[in-house]
Design an enzyme around this catalytic site. Structure first.
Site, PDB file in Angstrom:
ATOM      1  N   CYS A  99      31.701  58.465  41.323  1.00 49.71           N
ATOM      2  CA  CYS A  99      31.240  58.933  42.627  1.00 49.71           C
ATOM      3  C   CYS A  99      29.784  59.373  42.553  1.00 49.71           C
ATOM      4  O   CYS A  99      29.147  59.327  41.495  1.00 49.71           O
ATOM      5  CB  CYS A  99      32.106  60.091  43.112  1.00 49.71           C
ATOM      6  N   ASP A 102      42.728  39.766  17.902  1.00 46.32           N
ATOM      7  CA  ASP A 102      41.496  40.501  18.186  1.00 46.32           C
ATOM      8  C   ASP A 102      40.428  40.358  17.121  1.00 46.32           C
ATOM      9  O   ASP A 102      39.287  40.723  17.347  1.00 46.32           O
ATOM     10  CB  ASP A 102      41.810  41.998  18.349  1.00 46.32           C
ATOM     11  N   ASP A 152      48.881  38.671  16.512  1.00 45.99           N
ATOM     12  CA  ASP A 152      48.271  39.300  15.346  1.00 45.99           C
ATOM     13  C   ASP A 152      48.791  40.736  15.297  1.00 45.99           C
ATOM     14  O   ASP A 152      49.267  41.265  16.311  1.00 45.99           O
ATOM     15  CB  ASP A 152      46.744  39.282  15.497  1.00 45.99           C
ATOM     16  N   ASP A 167      41.235  35.864  13.470  1.00 53.04           N
ATOM     17  CA  ASP A 167      42.104  35.240  14.479  1.00 53.04           C
ATOM     18  C   ASP A 167      41.384  34.178  15.304  1.00 53.04           C
ATOM     19  O   ASP A 167      42.013  33.484  16.101  1.00 53.04           O
ATOM     20  CB  ASP A 167      42.643  36.310  15.452  1.00 53.04           C
ATOM     21  N   CYS A 224      28.922  62.078  40.036  1.00 50.47           N
ATOM     22  CA  CYS A 224      28.754  61.562  38.673  1.00 50.47           C
ATOM     23  C   CYS A 224      27.342  61.027  38.482  1.00 50.47           C
ATOM     24  O   CYS A 224      26.682  61.274  37.467  1.00 50.47           O
ATOM     25  CB  CYS A 224      29.760  60.444  38.395  1.00 50.47           C
TER      26      CYS A 224
END
Length: 727
Positions: free
Chosen positions: A42, A626, A446, A630, A45
């Site tokens: 907002c 990840d 994984d 992989d 912030c």
């Protein structure tokens, strides 16, 4: 490497009441440093962040964009991103440094703006020409009709010349290499409609197709724009994720000083300083320093590896406890990371052979339409001998069979499904990912960082003497080692108070030691404290000459992992877990999640080979991973998913990015993908039914411009409404 500090939730109380969309700051155009601010919500912030950044010495200006959740900071050269991240963490905001060069491509969307402008022009022009056509259909005759037709031509010709360029360019590109695509019949229909309409108008004919040509262009541009927006959102988010990895390193000069340089500037033989928490930028040999290395992203091993002078290191490994100086033995394209990328490239070449439903439909549809139109022209010319009538009917066939509904069928469904999955936390990166996801019948997971959080959790605190736990807590809080952090977190949560120690020192690669009164206390590796290695991940506490006490750890399953696995198995899919970790660790997790098919100590090539073997058996494999180990398997799979926390290479190799930490949306994604594919096939059936009814009308010469415009609009609106059922 990007500096990252964590904080949970919004720091500003105004966020609770103010919707995120209420306030939007203007998009910053310049700035030397870019920070991602995922927790701002907002105007309060924005003000809080800007005030904090402006107060940092050396910061000239700081501007926050709420829509992009990003801050651009113009600051003096001596102000680093780490300084700003620390300041924002102090006021409760999570911040990540972004690579401004990587973000540059997301600043402008010229293609999207051009499509939107052409869509607006086509819509405006078609509405005006339709008004004139209504007057003709209502009975305007002779000079009045001709005047309306000429005015329509004056509006239509420049509008089509501008709006139809995307189709004209694609059609020419296809014809120039001797093939047909969907844009060829579209272009031919538009041009033939214009030619016959001009001819009819010049001869004072009753019918002209100006309105049909513009309406056709408008609906097709709508489909093209929907398709572009889906891809642009995915591309922008993916590039922002990639920008979290800042490719810089510290090069050590001959006089011992170090300077920050781009990784691309490093050469063979360079000395590179890797500080604790940093990632190896090159392959090399350790010259000085002792530490521990986190190789989980490369090999899947969860236990850190001891590192000392003379040992080889690979690009991508994370230095944990002590500074290391390494001499580069492979840089750039020659590193182990790039050799792994070669595996990915080979695997991706197989995936590119996938043909989407739209492409398959276009291969049948385009030549079929042309043949039908040509046969209509020849048939009417031979039967009537009237060239003008034969040409008009051939044009009507092309217009009424033009793939208006087909052009909307796939993008409308894909946009609706992508939006639904985005709200669930899944980002679709590849155009055909949904279609491929709908076909999978096997899932390979994984372990480390995918099914688990990749961070250790202390498991035997209840069995530890409170006095020992207090000493261990005091030692653990003096170290940034993953096991020490986990131990300190668990002990603090249990309400344990740290013991009073003096002369606390971290010994890189071994552990932490201090003095408890007149006794030496040590927390670290088994060999360092004289203990026997344990079967599970452990660190040991030794007080004086007493027997070392083990603190045992396990890797906690990621949120939603068990429910996602159960949902996939219930849907009839084979679920496999593959990991580079030890058999005991893999077996324990498999038992917790109910996975019966698991494989441990798998190298990157083993995972890729396993996916290839399943594919050879006729399986359509979904790979979820990840790490760098992989990436080859992610690329080789029929479709792949990686978490947003995955390394850049894994995210690039995957088709879908999981934006949150919860795995449960994966099972939902399969359901949405299957529904989306069903909607696409339904839309094709609607388009086919439309053609079955409309084509005979056109072929026998009853397709007036009014009939063509109504038919096209009805079929396009029908497929769009059918696609919206997915939202």
């Amino acid at each position: 490497m990007a500096a990252v500090l964590q904080s949970s939730g919004a720091a500003c109380p105004g966020c609770i009441a103010a919707p995120a969309q209420m306030v939007e700051a203007p998009v910053p155009e310049t700035g030397r440093l870019a920070l991602s601010l995922p927790t701002i919500h907002c105007q309060a912030c924005i003000s809080k962040v800007e005030r904090a950044l402006d107060a940092v010495p050396g910061v000239r200006s700081a501007r926050v964009n709420l829509t992009l959740k990003r801050a651009l900071v113009d600051a003096a050269p001596d102000v680093s991103a780490d300084d700003l991240v620390a300041v924002l963490d102090g006021i409760g905001f999570e911040a990540h440094e972004l690579d401004t060069a990587a973000l540059q491509a997301t600043q402008n969307d010229r293609a999207g703006r051009e499509l939107l402008m052409r869509l607006a022009v086509a819509g405006f022009a078609s509405m005006n020409v339709m008004l004139l056509s209504v007057a003709v259909w209502s009975g305007a005759e002779d000079a009045t009709r001709d005047l309306f037709h000429w005015i329509s031509a004056a509006i239509t010709l420049p509008a089509i010349a501008f709006c139809g360029q995307p189709f004209f360019r694609n059609a020419w590109a296809a014809l120039s290499v001797g093939r047909l695509n969907m844009d060829v019949p579209i272009t031919l229909a538009i041009l033939l409609a214009l030619a016959t309409s001009l001819w009819e108008t010049s001869l004072s004919g009753h019918h002209a197709y100006f309105d049909a040509a513009l309406t056709l262009t408008f609906f097709l541009l709508a489909g093209r724009y929907l398709d572009h927006r889906t891809r642009a959102v995915a591309r922008s988010a993916a590039q922002e994720l990639a920008a979290l990895e800042v490719p810089r390193a510290w090069r050590v000069a001959s006089d011992g000083t170090s300077a920050e340089v781009q990784v691309a500037e490093l050469a063979l033989g360079d000395l590179v300083l890797v500080r604790p928490g940093g990632r190896m930028p090159v392959d090399g040999i350790i010259e000085t320093g002792r530490s521990e290395l986190d190789r989980s992203l490369l090999t899947g091993e969860t236990v850190p590896v001891f590192a000392e002078p003379g040992q080889s290191v690979s690009a991508g490994e994370v230095n944990l406890t002590g500074p290391l100086t390494i001499r580069a033995t492979a840089v750039g394209q020659d590193t182990s990371l790039h050799r792994m990328a070669d595996l990915v490239a080979i695997a991706e070449s197989g995936r590119s052979r996938y043909t989407s439903l739209a492409d398959a439909a276009a291969k049948l549809y385009a030549p079929g339409v042309h043949i039908l139109s040509a046969l209509s022209f020849l048939g009417w010319l031979l039967w009537s001998g009237d060239l003008r009538m034969a040409l008009n009917i051939a044009a009507a066939v092309l217009i009424i069979t033009c793939p208006c509904a087909l052009g909307l069928a796939v993008p409308a469904v894909t946009t609706a499904a992508s939006g639904r999955l985005f709200r669930k936390g899944l980002l679709i990166k590849h155009a055909t990912a949904l279609e491929r996801l709908a076909e999978v019948d096997a899932v390979v997971f994984d372990k480390t960082g995918t099914l688990t959080e990749g961070t250790p959790v202390l498991t035997n605190l209840d069995a530890i003497d409170p006095q020992h736990a207090a000493v261990a807590l005091a030692l653990a809080e003096a170290s940034s080692h993953p096991l020490s952090i986990a131990l300190a977190r668990a002990a603090r949560a249990a309400g344990i108070t740290p013991a009073t120690l003096t002369r606390i020192v971290e010994v890189p690669g071994y552990g932490t030691k201090a003095m408890l009164d007149d006794k030496v206390v040590r927390l670290g590796r088994a060999a360092w404290v004289g203990a026997a290695p344990a079967a599970v991940t452990s660190t040991f506490l030794q007080i004086g000459d007493q027997t070392a006490v083990p603190f045992e750890f396990s890797d906690r399953p990621r949120s939603g992992a068990a429910s996602a696995v159960a949902a996939l198995q219930k849907a009839g899919l084979d679920v496999v877990m593959m990991s580079g970790d030890s058999p005991l660790a893999v077996e324990n997790l498999a038992r917790q999640l109910g996975i019966t098919d698991w494989r441990a100590e798998a190298l990157p090539q083993d995972k890729s080979a396993a996916v290839a073997a399943l594919s050879a058996q006729g399986k359509k494999v979904l790979m979820v991973g990840d790490g760098l180990n992989d990436t080859a398997a992610l690329a080789a799979a029929h479709v792949s998913i990686s978490p947003a926390s995955a390394l850049d290479a894994a995210r690039v190799a995957s088709d879908i990015v999981l934006l949150g930490s919860d795995l449960e949306p994966i099972a939902d994604a399969l359901s949405v993908a299957r529904k989306a594919t069903a909607r696409i096939r339904e839309n094709f059936r609607i388009a086919t039914l439309y053609n079955v009814i409309a084509v005979p009308i056109a072929v026998i010469g009853l397709a007036t411009p009014l009939v063509a415009a109504l038919a096209m609009s009805t079929s396009s609106i029908t497929v769009s409404l059918n696609a919206l059922r997915l939202r």
